[in-house]
Design a protein around this motif. Structure first.
Motif, PDB file in Angstrom:
ATOM      1  N   LEU A  70     -22.459  14.551  35.452  1.00 41.83           N
ATOM      2  CA  LEU A  70     -22.164  13.477  36.405  1.00 41.83           C
ATOM      3  C   LEU A  70     -22.601  12.123  35.855  1.00 41.83           C
ATOM      4  O   LEU A  70     -23.702  11.992  35.316  1.00 41.83           O
ATOM      5  N   PHE A  71     -21.738  11.129  35.994  1.00 44.21           N
ATOM      6  CA  PHE A  71     -21.958   9.750  35.508  1.00 44.21           C
ATOM      7  C   PHE A  71     -22.074   9.687  33.986  1.00 44.21           C
ATOM      8  O   PHE A  71     -22.734   8.801  33.453  1.00 44.21           O
ATOM      9  N   PHE A  72     -21.408  10.626  33.283  1.00 43.19           N
ATOM     10  CA  PHE A  72     -21.476  10.615  31.813  1.00 43.19           C
ATOM     11  C   PHE A  72     -20.902   9.332  31.236  1.00 43.19           C
ATOM     12  O   PHE A  72     -21.312   8.871  30.171  1.00 43.19           O
ATOM     13  N   ASN A  73     -19.916   8.737  31.937  1.00 40.79           N
ATOM     14  CA  ASN A  73     -19.275   7.518  31.457  1.00 40.79           C
ATOM     15  C   ASN A  73     -19.748   6.263  32.165  1.00 40.79           C
ATOM     16  O   ASN A  73     -19.201   5.183  31.963  1.00 40.79           O
ATOM     17  N   VAL A  74     -20.762   6.436  33.037  1.00 42.62           N
ATOM     18  CA  VAL A  74     -21.358   5.280  33.724  1.00 42.62           C
ATOM     19  C   VAL A  74     -22.879   5.410  33.592  1.00 42.62           C
ATOM     20  O   VAL A  74     -23.582   5.716  34.557  1.00 42.62           O
ATOM     21  N   PRO A  75     -23.411   5.189  32.400  1.00 42.09           N
ATOM     22  CA  PRO A  75     -24.852   5.403  32.178  1.00 42.09           C
ATOM     23  C   PRO A  75     -25.740   4.573  33.079  1.00 42.09           C
ATOM     24  O   PRO A  75     -26.855   4.987  33.405  1.00 42.09           O
ATOM     25  N   ALA A  76     -25.259   3.406  33.512  1.00 41.29           N
ATOM     26  CA  ALA A  76     -26.068   2.570  34.411  1.00 41.29           C
ATOM     27  C   ALA A  76     -26.304   3.275  35.741  1.00 41.29           C
ATOM     28  O   ALA A  76     -27.371   3.137  36.348  1.00 41.29           O
TER      29      ALA A  76
END
Length: 612
Positions: free
Chosen positions: A150-156
């Protein structure tokens, strides 16, 4: 040059995911609710690393066709509604058509699904809203959805996730809510390949016991009420089972979990006079109502709702809970028929406050507005001299805003502390200590004083890893919920430093062999349980200032056990220990420990009471 442009579908989906997918528990909620809407009789939840690595939901529902499987991940695509009128007749869990698209925008998703009459099923793989693969496969009837990283492409977004115990607590909350709302469905849950729950289908009472433990078996009182406007069903806990911590309160509207302080107030009013102050009753209550009378389309989480006539629901709910209490002989007899006119729900005015069982003094009171408490006899007027003493510790000011530097401490020493180490003090009702100081009389809240003393002691023990422990003659077993057990393991070294000795026993139990020196054998396991539960109540990372949090919690729990009759020597020890602390005037939470009643104020009290 024009500056306004359309966002790409990928960015739009990531923005939408901010409302729907806040943490792994949000994924659990959406996938499990979809399984229920698909008519599943068995739902399996598989979690790894508290949902950060994997959230998988497997069901035996009706499955999806190849086209439906692909369409389900498009924004605003749903099978639940088709026209605006459907918004006021919703009985499914989902209807917005946003969840799967939002999840696929911020995770790696793999779907396997098959309808009962289809020869082959379908495999769909999506990463960050982009379809990577779709092909026919052989699979069982129903649907399996795996949400990885989950959130692999949204590290923030990923870095704002909390610690594993906190995220696991939120996942378990969602699992428990959905399983309580659907006792006719079997549920299983696994975390890191360990079985957490295996719940067979059955009655709600059995589901409660299976989820929360066998101790609830003797605590439940059935709550049933059926009216033309609304029906209420479920269970409330007996007053003696009320706890100091929140968390075991569940409201459902048409089997959908909701949060409602207004309805919670109705339940607490029904329990008024039967449970101690700052205790919370257990309840699992479902309110069945025509969807046309309630609006659930307020927030994407769908836990906030609006009633067409909330006062009627409030009155019926309160009456139903009081009826349940009365039927089980938990309170004196109450005249329930006078509480509400079920034949005229929408026109009856809402009483501002219902009298408690103690207020009624055994009599039947039907008119709330004309109700008044018995007057205090004139020979009791001397008690007014003591009015206000109870508020000595109620002045709250955040400790962070208090600048208790050397000058203030010096002022305390000179103004408040007795001239000698030996003080001539009096204990009042096991709650307050009164002693003479230069300016008059110093009143010390005994419980607040112990909170300050013990807090500084425990904080020092945590820093030095040197908590004193007393060994139990007979070891005690503490059974914890899965989220509580995981937190206990995370805080194991800190709990040991506070003076608790324990070992793991079974899947989620502890065997307690030692307790802090300030607690008794009977209280030790309860204090530890309270310590763990309260640490879970905060939606913050348990690693954030956990030393201070643990010290504050244990000090508060232990201080309440020290309210006992003390001799002169014990009072002297308490007073001296208090003034040896770094901040004797305030508790760790910022409440006042002491207050000075000046000679002038004492004179005014005497004069006014004497009628001069």
């Amino acid at each position: 040059m024009d500056i306004i442009h359309l966002l790409s579908d990928t960015i739009a989906n990531q923005i939408a995911a901010g409302e729907v997918v806040q943490r792994p528990a949000s994924v659990v909620k959406e996938l499990m609710e979809n399984a229920i809407d698909a008519g599943a009789s068995m739902v399996k939840l598989i979690i790894k690393d508290s949902g950060k690595t994997l959230v998988q939901v497997v069901d035996d529902g009706k499955g999806m066709s190849v086209t439906d499987c692909r369409m389900s991940f498009e924004r605003h695509a749903t099978s639940k509604i088709s026209k605006s009128e459907d918004l006021f007749a919703i009985r499914t869990m989902g209807f917005r058509g946003e969840a799967l698209a939002s999840i696929a925008a911020v995770a790696q998703v793999e779907v396997k699904t098959k309808r009962e009459d289809d020869e082959l099923g379908n495999l769909l793989v999506i990463e960050g809203s982009e379809v990577k693969n779709q092909e026919p496969i052989s699979t069982a009837k129903g649907t399996s959805i795996m949400v990885k990283n989950l959130f692999f492409n949204v590290p923030a977004r990923r870095k704002f996730l909390k610690s594993n115990p906190v995220e696991m607590k939120h996942i378990l909350d969602e699992f428990q809510r959905i399983s309580l709302a659907n006792p006719e469905v079997a549920f299983e849950m696994y975390h890191n390949d360990t079985e957490i729950y295996k719940l067979p289908l059955g009655k709600l009472s059995k589901r409660i016991v299976d989820l929360f433990g066998k101790s609830y078996r003797e605590q439940l009182a059935a709550c049933e009420e059926d009216t033309p406007y609304v029906s209420i069903s479920g269970f409330v806990g007996k007053p003696e089972s009320a706890k100091k911590t929140r968390g075991d309160q569940y409201f459902f509207i048409n089997n959908r979990f909701i949060k409602s302080p207004y309805l919670h107030h109705a339940v607490t009013m029904a329990f008024e006079g039967t449970i101690p102050e700052r205790h919370y009753p257990f309840y699992v209550l479902n309110i069945a109502i025509d969807p046309a009378h309630v609006d659930i389309n307020i927030h994407p989480q769908k836990t906030e709702i609006k009633f067409e006539d909330e006062k009627a629901v409030y009155s019926i709910l309160r009456s139903a809970v009081r009826q349940a209490i009365g039927v089980y002989n938990l309170t004196p007899t109450i005249d329930f028929e006078s509480d509400i006119n079920f034949g005229n729900l929408t026109n009856r005015p809402m009483p501002e406050k219902a009298p408690s069982a103690f207020d009624k003094m055994g009599s039947s009171v039907s008119n709330f507005e004309n109700y008044s408490k018995p007057k205090t006899p004139e020979n009791q007027d001397w008690r007014k001299l003591y009015e206000g003493l109870e508020s000595a510790a109620n002045f709250t000011k955040p400790e962070e805003t208090l600048s208790m530097g050397s000058k203030v401490n010096e002022g305390i020493e000179n103004t408040l502390k007795p001239d000698s180490e030996e003080v001539d003090a009096v204990q009042i009702h096991l709650r307050y200590i009164a002693l003479q100081v230069k300016s008059g009389m110093l009143l010390i809240d005994q419980k607040a004083a112990w909170e300050r003393i013990l807090f500084e002691k425990y904080e020092k023990n945590l820093a030095n890893k040197s908590g004193a422990s007393q060994q139990l003659l007979f070891q005690k077993t503490l059974n914890l919920r899965p989220e509580e057990f995981e937190l206990a393991m995370t805080l194991k070294s800190e709990i040991h430093a506070l003076g608790f000795g324990f070992e793991v026993f079974g899947k989620s139990s502890l065997v307690i062999s030692g307790i802090p020196t300030e607690t008794t054998d009977e209280e030790g396991s309860q204090v530890l349980e309270d310590l763990i539960k309260e640490s879970l109540e905060h939606d913050t990372d348990v690693k954030l200032d956990k030393t201070k949090k643990l010290a504050k919690t244990l000090a508060k729990r232990t201080a309440s056990k020290n309210l006992k009759k003390m001799n002169k020597k014990e009072i002297n020890v308490l007073v001296n220990r208090l003034f040896e602390t770094s901040m004797p005037s305030y508790t760790p939470d910022g409440a006042k420990v002491m207050n000075v009643v000046t000679l002038e104020k004492l004179g005014e009290l005497i004069s006014s009471s004497a009628g001069f």
